[in-house]
Design an enzyme around this catalytic site. Sequence first.
Site, PDB file in Angstrom:
ATOM      1  N   LYS B  77       0.845  -1.201   0.000  1.00 16.98           N
ATOM      2  CA  LYS B  77       0.000   0.000   0.000  1.00 16.98           C
ATOM      3  C   LYS B  77       0.877   1.247   0.000  1.00 16.98           C
ATOM      4  O   LYS B  77       1.912   1.291   0.671  1.00 16.98           O
ATOM      5  CB  LYS B  77      -0.899  -0.021   1.243  1.00 16.98           C
ATOM      6  CG  LYS B  77      -1.957   1.076   1.276  1.00 16.98           C
ATOM      7  CD  LYS B  77      -2.825   0.954   2.531  1.00 16.98           C
ATOM      8  CE  LYS B  77      -3.944   1.986   2.566  1.00 16.98           C
ATOM      9  NZ  LYS B  77      -4.786   1.863   3.778  1.00 16.98           N
ATOM     10  N   SER B 152      -9.743   1.806   2.824  1.00 15.38           N
ATOM     11  CA  SER B 152      -8.860   2.551   1.955  1.00 15.38           C
ATOM     12  C   SER B 152      -7.814   1.706   1.229  1.00 15.38           C
ATOM     13  O   SER B 152      -7.257   2.147   0.236  1.00 15.38           O
ATOM     14  CB  SER B 152      -8.140   3.632   2.765  1.00 15.38           C
ATOM     15  OG  SER B 152      -7.242   3.057   3.700  1.00 15.38           O
ATOM     16  N   SER B 176      -9.927  -0.396   7.087  1.00 17.37           N
ATOM     17  CA  SER B 176      -9.319  -0.256   5.751  1.00 17.37           C
ATOM     18  C   SER B 176      -8.606  -1.484   5.206  1.00 17.37           C
ATOM     19  O   SER B 176      -8.211  -1.495   4.042  1.00 17.37           O
ATOM     20  CB  SER B 176      -8.343   0.928   5.742  1.00 17.37           C
ATOM     21  OG  SER B 176      -9.044   2.139   5.676  1.00 17.37           O
TER      22      SER B 176
END
Lengths: 104, 487
Positions: B77, B152, B176
């Site tokens: 990420k 997210s 997330s």
Amino acid sequence: MAISKEQVSHVANLARLSFNDEELSQFTDQMSKITNMFNQLQEVDTTDVEPMTHVVDLVNVVRDDVPAPAAPEERTALLDNAPDTEDGYIKVPAIFNNGEDSAE
Amino acid sequence: MNFFDNDLTTIHNQLVNHELTSYELTKQTIDALKVTDQTIDAFLTLDEDNALVTAKAIDEKGIDPANLLAGIPIAIKDNIMTKDLRTTAASKILENFTPIYDATVMEKVHANDMVVIGKTNMDEFAMGGSTENSAFKITKNPWDTTKVPGGSSGGSAAAVSAGMVPFALGSDTGGSIRQPASFTGVVGMKPTYGRISRWGLIAFGSSLDQIGPFSRGVKDNAALLAALVGEDKRDGTSVGGHDADFTAKLDAGVKGLRIGLPKEYLGEGVQQAVKDAILAAADKYRELGATVDEVSLPHSKYGVAAYYIISSSEASSNLQRFDGIRYGVRAQDAKNLNDVYIDSRTQGFGPEVKRRIMLGMYSLSAGYYDAYFKKAAQVRTLMRQDFANIFADHDLILGPVAPTPAYGIGADVSDPLTMYAGDVLSVPVNMAGLPGLSLPAGFADGLPIGMQLIGPAFAEATLYQAGYAFEQATDFHKQVPTLGGND
């Protein structure tokens, strides 16, 4: 409890953000709705409840404050990330508008 | 390499037996990924050249037969610092930012000879649940490209779901990791707060943030988590010394395990198909020998309000460092220093990030601190107590991850309140600092539904044990999207 445009403007200034009039109206409306949702917390009885600021039961994790060695290329790489540099320093604009708006 | 059909052990054995090199695996992965990602848009930055060099070096050193992770590709990420590899947190303000150091988790990824393929898309600074708040691109759900992948960590989830990579790292502040895992039909673990060092994770809500792994299966997830955990002197909130063998109990089954089903997690606002999947999972656990009974998390309905106050307050403080001075994008033509701050932040942050900063700044400001921040922190204490009450006589909690399956791209963006309400089932775990595992538990109209297993602090091994038992007894994890995959 609705939030006023002036309050939003004040908070924006604290946050170092700027909004045009339309954005300001939109944020005022949205923040009023969101803080309304926040207000549902008022129905919870929190008498004598300690606020929880942290999950882990740790207190004051400390270490010796000893500078770790840094290679010269790390310094260069760090400076490379800065938008503007001069002679190995990070360069920023004057705090005042070339002295014109100085408070003195 | 087909990551749909080959689990970690299979690939590892091929590497050890020299049927496959890490270089070949990496090359195949990148070649196939480039095609699939034209549709999915999961990646912000590919690190092709470096990945191939790394893989070659690992091959030359030799694959360690004792290390399942050696030579295996992974995606990261984009809010996790990767040395010499652009790291943007999907924000314009960090568009040109290249870290000069690795996050602690990246040191562990490299120490385990994993091959970093690239950085994945996300909601800007991890604020959002759909990955639509990225400043750069919209990631699509591999099961239906008109739907969001969740967020997210939507890029990481979509990359694993589409079979582009076997592993990805995400971060979870209010759901997330678990919610995008649920939306894309993969396994995602939000570990206990403190399990994994946050050093080098771009901070959002520091008392809530945790890094965690995505994978296709439970067993592989446990193997990766074991490599990531541990105390780190650079993160004073990291905790060591707890059980870190997450695979030891995998085959133990669930006989005698006491599972609680919170009635609030099957209440109003939760879609029927989601409730049905969770009730079916409860039945499956009973069938496997566990006891499942109703429990209550009475303060969970206040979780969204308390979470948005606390996380936004922490974010407003954490994001003060983005000022256009030392790194990131600096606004041009600013006449003085204060204008540099204002213009850089105003131009660099997207609308949702500004909204959170404003909410946080407001909640902390004079006259509102007691009514908002302090009150939320007190409610947080009560939420933690709710969990403690259940865990006094239960081993874990079962519930949905999110009230609905993946929704349409563009559906919720305009109304922040609707968006925030979707976090109601995931934020309590972060508020209490507990581990939460999301794994596939059903489908509705062709879209995956995830279930969430929540345990006491540091009980990840129990979550994997229960997750693995469910996975072995069902075939949801065997279904794959028609899009993506590669041979």
